[in-house]
Structures are given as structure tokens and as C-alpha cells.
Design an enzyme around this catalytic site. Structure first.
Site, PDB file in Angstrom:
ATOM      1  N   CYS A 113     -47.212 -18.122 -51.551  1.00 49.00           N
ATOM      2  CA  CYS A 113     -45.764 -18.401 -51.633  1.00 49.00           C
ATOM      3  C   CYS A 113     -44.963 -17.640 -50.595  1.00 49.00           C
ATOM      4  O   CYS A 113     -43.790 -17.934 -50.377  1.00 49.00           O
ATOM      5  CB  CYS A 113     -45.239 -18.065 -53.022  1.00 49.00           C
ATOM      6  SG  CYS A 113     -46.138 -18.903 -54.311  1.00 49.00           S
ATOM      7  N   HIS A 252     -37.873 -16.645 -53.536  1.00 54.61           N
ATOM      8  CA  HIS A 252     -38.908 -17.626 -53.851  1.00 54.61           C
ATOM      9  C   HIS A 252     -38.586 -18.255 -55.208  1.00 54.61           C
ATOM     10  O   HIS A 252     -38.183 -17.564 -56.140  1.00 54.61           O
ATOM     11  CB  HIS A 252     -40.279 -16.949 -53.882  1.00 54.61           C
ATOM     12  CG  HIS A 252     -41.377 -17.875 -54.311  1.00 54.61           C
ATOM     13  ND1 HIS A 252     -41.508 -19.142 -53.790  1.00 54.61           N
ATOM     14  CD2 HIS A 252     -42.374 -17.726 -55.227  1.00 54.61           C
ATOM     15  CE1 HIS A 252     -42.538 -19.730 -54.365  1.00 54.61           C
ATOM     16  NE2 HIS A 252     -43.081 -18.893 -55.235  1.00 54.61           N
ATOM     17  N   ASN A 282     -42.133 -24.744 -58.482  1.00 52.39           N
ATOM     18  CA  ASN A 282     -42.672 -23.834 -57.467  1.00 52.39           C
ATOM     19  C   ASN A 282     -43.527 -24.630 -56.482  1.00 52.39           C
ATOM     20  O   ASN A 282     -44.537 -25.206 -56.867  1.00 52.39           O
ATOM     21  CB  ASN A 282     -43.509 -22.762 -58.184  1.00 52.39           C
ATOM     22  CG  ASN A 282     -44.116 -21.743 -57.239  1.00 52.39           C
ATOM     23  OD1 ASN A 282     -44.048 -21.881 -56.022  1.00 52.39           O
ATOM     24  ND2 ASN A 282     -44.716 -20.714 -57.812  1.00 52.39           N
TER      25      ASN A 282
HETATM   26  N1  ACO Z   1     -45.482 -25.060 -73.176  1.00 53.03           N
HETATM   27  C1  ACO Z   1     -45.406 -24.487 -74.383  1.00 53.03           C
HETATM   28  N2  ACO Z   1     -45.949 -23.278 -74.633  1.00 53.03           N
HETATM   29  C2  ACO Z   1     -46.559 -22.654 -73.621  1.00 53.03           C
HETATM   30  C3  ACO Z   1     -46.669 -23.222 -72.341  1.00 53.03           C
HETATM   31  C4  ACO Z   1     -46.095 -24.486 -72.135  1.00 53.03           C
HETATM   32  N3  ACO Z   1     -46.137 -25.106 -70.962  1.00 53.03           N
HETATM   33  N4  ACO Z   1     -47.335 -22.354 -71.548  1.00 53.03           N
HETATM   34  C5  ACO Z   1     -47.627 -21.287 -72.288  1.00 53.03           C
HETATM   35  N5  ACO Z   1     -47.157 -21.450 -73.541  1.00 53.03           N
HETATM   36  C6  ACO Z   1     -47.269 -20.543 -74.689  1.00 53.03           C
HETATM   37  C7  ACO Z   1     -48.400 -19.566 -74.564  1.00 53.03           C
HETATM   38  O1  ACO Z   1     -49.613 -20.133 -75.018  1.00 53.03           O
HETATM   39  C8  ACO Z   1     -47.926 -18.436 -75.452  1.00 53.03           C
HETATM   40  O2  ACO Z   1     -48.176 -18.792 -76.791  1.00 53.03           O
HETATM   41  P1  ACO Z   1     -48.689 -17.666 -77.819  1.00 53.03           P
HETATM   42  O3  ACO Z   1     -47.573 -16.652 -77.883  1.00 53.03           O
HETATM   43  O4  ACO Z   1     -48.877 -18.441 -79.092  1.00 53.03           O
HETATM   44  O5  ACO Z   1     -49.939 -17.106 -77.252  1.00 53.03           O
HETATM   45  C9  ACO Z   1     -46.414 -18.453 -75.250  1.00 53.03           C
HETATM   46  O6  ACO Z   1     -46.083 -19.743 -74.717  1.00 53.03           O
HETATM   47  C10 ACO Z   1     -45.914 -17.381 -74.293  1.00 53.03           C
HETATM   48  O7  ACO Z   1     -46.706 -17.419 -73.111  1.00 53.03           O
HETATM   49  P2  ACO Z   1     -46.415 -16.440 -71.919  1.00 53.03           P
HETATM   50  O8  ACO Z   1     -47.449 -16.653 -70.849  1.00 53.03           O
HETATM   51  O9  ACO Z   1     -46.264 -15.052 -72.431  1.00 53.03           O
HETATM   52  O10 ACO Z   1     -45.003 -16.977 -71.432  1.00 53.03           O
HETATM   53  P3  ACO Z   1     -44.046 -16.375 -70.367  1.00 53.03           P
HETATM   54  O11 ACO Z   1     -42.727 -16.161 -70.958  1.00 53.03           O
HETATM   55  O12 ACO Z   1     -44.664 -15.214 -69.615  1.00 53.03           O
HETATM   56  O13 ACO Z   1     -43.880 -17.560 -69.318  1.00 53.03           O
HETATM   57  C11 ACO Z   1     -44.695 -18.206 -67.146  1.00 53.03           C
HETATM   58  C12 ACO Z   1     -45.035 -18.040 -68.627  1.00 53.03           C
HETATM   59  C13 ACO Z   1     -43.607 -19.235 -67.041  1.00 53.03           C
HETATM   60  C14 ACO Z   1     -45.937 -18.666 -66.421  1.00 53.03           C
HETATM   61  C15 ACO Z   1     -44.220 -16.855 -66.569  1.00 53.03           C
HETATM   62  O14 ACO Z   1     -45.077 -15.832 -66.964  1.00 53.03           O
HETATM   63  C16 ACO Z   1     -44.116 -16.859 -65.075  1.00 53.03           C
HETATM   64  O15 ACO Z   1     -43.295 -17.539 -64.485  1.00 53.03           O
HETATM   65  N6  ACO Z   1     -44.926 -16.021 -64.390  1.00 53.03           N
HETATM   66  C17 ACO Z   1     -44.843 -15.871 -62.954  1.00 53.03           C
HETATM   67  C18 ACO Z   1     -45.478 -16.972 -62.215  1.00 53.03           C
HETATM   68  C19 ACO Z   1     -45.260 -16.710 -60.749  1.00 53.03           C
HETATM   69  O16 ACO Z   1     -44.383 -15.976 -60.344  1.00 53.03           O
HETATM   70  N7  ACO Z   1     -46.027 -17.270 -59.864  1.00 53.03           N
HETATM   71  C20 ACO Z   1     -45.684 -16.881 -58.480  1.00 53.03           C
HETATM   72  C21 ACO Z   1     -46.638 -17.072 -57.568  1.00 53.03           C
HETATM   73  S1  ACO Z   1     -47.094 -18.751 -57.409  1.00 53.03           S
HETATM   74  C22 ACO Z   1     -48.102 -18.887 -56.013  1.00 53.03           C
HETATM   75  O17 ACO Z   1     -48.373 -17.936 -55.330  1.00 53.03           O
HETATM   76  C23 ACO Z   1     -48.678 -20.258 -55.742  1.00 53.03           C
END
Ligand code: ACO
Length: 326
Positions: A113, A252, A282
Site C-alpha cells: 500500500c 492511505h 482499499n
Molecule cells: N462481517 C461481520 N463480522 C465480521 C467480519 C465481517 N466482514 N469480519 C470479521 N468479523 C467479526 C470477527 O469474526 C469478530 O467476531 P468475534 O468477535 O465473534 O470473533 C468480530 O467481527 C471482530 O473482528 P475484528 O477483526 O476484531 O474486527 P476489527 O474491528 O479489528 O475490524 C478490520 C477488522 C476491518 C480488518 C480492521 O482490523 C482493519 O481495518 N485492520 C487494518 C487493515 C489494514 O490496515 N490493512 C492495511 C494494509 S492493506 C495492504 O497492504 C494490501
């Protein structure tokens, strides 16, 4: 020493829209979860057969036209991508052929990214050192090709697109500073495990779904906020500027909550933050390229504007740069 300025910007987004409602039919998710956790409403997806160089070509045509520079006058083409058409030849070589940029040297740059900001920095240094005159930098991604459409934790996040910039020399303004960083010890947090020399493609790697992105999003979130703040501050110090002097902050577009957390820690006002994640998700290296292009198209970047770009991605890699628009 000369600097470099951006004289043309272009973008290309595939016309197919994949909405949160569409995704509700594929995996167990909801528009409400995706919107509140990420800020994304829809993303663009390529048509069958469309590859990174095709997207890059469309974006580059627009950038070159706006720059009033002919493809044959390009000295170099840098394509930042993690989804090249093929492992080799480089996507930059395919793009050179499509554009007819026969004089240009060509290479791809792998910095996830942060690839577009890494590419801009390399191009700026080529130009500042007098090695090249006109350089085309493109961020182009077909992330839909490496997305596991059965994994709800990743498939809601990514989209396809491309953005391009043409750089030339300038005596005043242009690139003021850049800061690039990396931490290879955390490479497994976001990875495409197979298809390289570590795990060449085999029936086993396909059966284990190792040709799709794997991400520990929660861990990445916390690191992203920390290193993006650090990168932005480093670029500001190098340019001898304070955050209050930034006219437009282009982070980003990985997660709306990451953008807000970084901006809050930097004390950057809401009306100075550029966001388009709601429309595209993204797009890795293409995210900051498309965001820069759209901000300019919307008149948010004017002569003398101070633009701060700030990126973060798999590697881990991060990069920021400050441009005084001329
Ligand atoms: N729909 C519904 N529920 C979901 C989904 C979904 N799509 N995805 C995950 N959940 C659930 C999980 O299973 C979890 O359930 P549980 O509590 O029963 O176990 C719950 O939601 C919370 O999951 P988390 O992973 O803790 O959710 P979080 O608030 O952290 O959000 C996310 C996840 C959006 C991926 C976030 O962590 C994020 O944006 N991380 C950064 C990603 C990033 O910056 N990438 C950058 C680089 S990309 C590149 O280089 C190509």
C-alpha cells in the site's frame, strides 16, 4: 539541487461496482458491520481478463494528456503493484508497450500500500539527481485476483483501480520531503503466501488457498496508526513544517477508523483530510494514487498547497511525502 513536481494526474476505476449488499449474499456479513468497522460502502472490480497493466494504461493516458507530455518522451516508468500481470515481465514493461513509450526504462516496485509513495520518491530522486527528465509513476492493483471471496475478514476490504502521476523537474516547490520505513520482522501479518519461490504454485498450495491474501487485521490496525503518525511527523520535520501548515492530508485508504485516528493524533482538522474509501475500499498502491488524483480534480489542491501523503502496508512498509504544489 532541482526538485520534481507533478504535472499530470490520472485515474481509472473499473465500472463494475460490488456493494456491501452484494457481499451480504456471498459471506456472513452486513452493510452495517462493514460500514461502521471500515467506512466502505462499495468497491470496483475488474471485468474478466482485465489485468493491472490495462488499468495502469487507462490512468496513464489521462495523466500524460493532462501533463501535455508524449509517451515517447518518458524516460522511466515505475509501476507500484502487488498484483502484476505476471511475475515477469514487469507490469511496467507491458505498460510501456501499450503506451508506445519506447525510450523509457521500466520496472515494478513492490511496497504494497506504500508503493505509490515509494515510487514517487524514487522518481523524484531520479529527477533531482539529473538522471531522468520525465518519469511516470503508477499505482495499479487487481486485488480481486488475490482476495479469498470466502473469507469475510478480508473480502469486504479490497477493490481494484489505478492512479498515475507524471513528474518533471522544477526549480521551486514540488517534493519537499519524503520518509520511507519498513519492518520485515512483521511480514506474516499481511501476506500472499504462495506463488513465489518459497511456495511455488502446486495443487497443494491451491487446495490450501495459499494464493489469497492472509491478514491479521486487528494487529495491523494498531501498528498502522502508530507508524503512520510516525511517518507523517518525520516528513514534516524534514520539510521544516508543522501539521498546522498542511493544506491537505491524503492518508492511505485502508480503514476509515485508521484515517480518523491518525488525523486526530496529528491534530489535522477534519476539512483537511481527503477520503474516498467509501467508494473504492482499499486498493493498496492505487489508493493514494487515486486519492491524490481525485483531490486535485475536485479542486482541493491548488497552487502552493502543501499536500501530505501518508501510507502503510504489508511488509510492513510505510512512507510519507510532502509536496508543495506548483
Ligand atoms: N462481517 C461481520 N463480522 C465480521 C467480519 C465481517 N466482514 N469480519 C470479521 N468479523 C467479526 C470477527 O469474526 C469478530 O467476531 P468475534 O468477535 O465473534 O470473533 C468480530 O467481527 C471482530 O473482528 P475484528 O477483526 O476484531 O474486527 P476489527 O474491528 O479489528 O475490524 C478490520 C477488522 C476491518 C480488518 C480492521 O482490523 C482493519 O481495518 N485492520 C487494518 C487493515 C489494514 O490496515 N490493512 C492495511 C494494509 S492493506 C495492504 O497492504 C494490501
Amino acid at each position: 539541487m532541482k526538485s520534481a513536481k507533478i504535472v499530470g494526474l490520472g485515474k481509472y476505476l473499473p465500472s463494475n461496482r460490488l456493494t456491501n449488499t452484494d457481499l451480504e449474499k456471498r459471506v456472513e456479513t452486513s452493510d452495517e458491520w462493514i460500514t461502521t468497522r471500515t467506512g466502505i460502502k462499495e468497491r470496483r472490480i475488474v471485468s474478466s481478463g482485465e489485468a493491472a497493466s490495462d488499468l495502469a494504461y487507462q490512468a496513464s493516458l489521462v495523466a500524460l494528456k493532462r501533463a501535455a507530455i508524449a509517451a515517447k518522451d518518458l524516460d522511466a516508468i515505475i509501476v507500484a503493484t502487488v498484483t502484476p500481470d505476471t511475475q515477469f515481465p514487469s507490469t511496467a514493461c507491458y505498460l510501456q508497450n501499450l503506451l508506445g513509450a519506447s525510450k523509457a526504462s521500466c520496472f515494478d516496485l513492490s511496497a504494497a500500500c506504500s508503493g505509490f509513495v515509494y515510487g514517487l520518491t524514487v522518481a523524484w530522486q531520479f529527477i533531482a539527481g539529473g538522471f531522468y527528465g520525465n518519469v511516470l509513476v503508477v499505482g495499479s492493483e487487481v486485488l480481486s485476483a488475490i482476495t479469498d471471496w470466502t473469507d469475510r475478514s478480508t473480502c469486504v476490504l479490497f477493490g481494484d483501480g489505478a492512479g498515475a502521476a507524471v513528474l518533471t523537474a522544477t526549480d521551486k516547490g514540488g517534493f519537499l520531503s519524503s520518509y520511507l520505513g519498513a519492518d520485515g520482522s512483521a511480514s506474516d501479518i499481511l501476506i500472499l503466501p504462495a506463488g513465489g519461490s518459497r511456495h511455488p504454485a502446486s495443487i497443494d498450495t491451491v487446495n490450501k488457498r495459499m494464493h489469497y491474501m492472509k491478514m491479521r487485521g486487528n494487529e495491523l490496525f494498531r501498528i498502522a496508526v502508530r507508524v503512520m503518525v510516525q511517518a507523517a511527523k518525520k516528513a514534516l520535520v524534514k520539510a521544516d513544517l508543522s501539521a498546522s501548515q498542511v493544506d491537505l492530508f491524503i492518508p492511505h485508504q485502508a480503514n476509515e477508523r485508521i484515517i480518523s485516528a491518525v488525523a486526530a493524533r496529528m491534530h489535522i482538522a477534519e476539512d483537511k483530510i481527503y477520503r474516498n474509501i467509501v467508494r473504492y475500499g482499499n486498493m493498496s498502491s492505487a489508493s493514494s494514487a487515486v486519492a491524490l488524483c481525485e483531490a486535485w480534480e475536485e479542486g482541493k489542491i491548488k497552487k502552493d498547497s502543501i499536500v501530505l501523503m501518508d501510507t502503510f502496508g504489508g511488509g510492513l512498509v510505510w512512507g510519507s511525502c510532502i509536496i508543495k504544489w506548483v
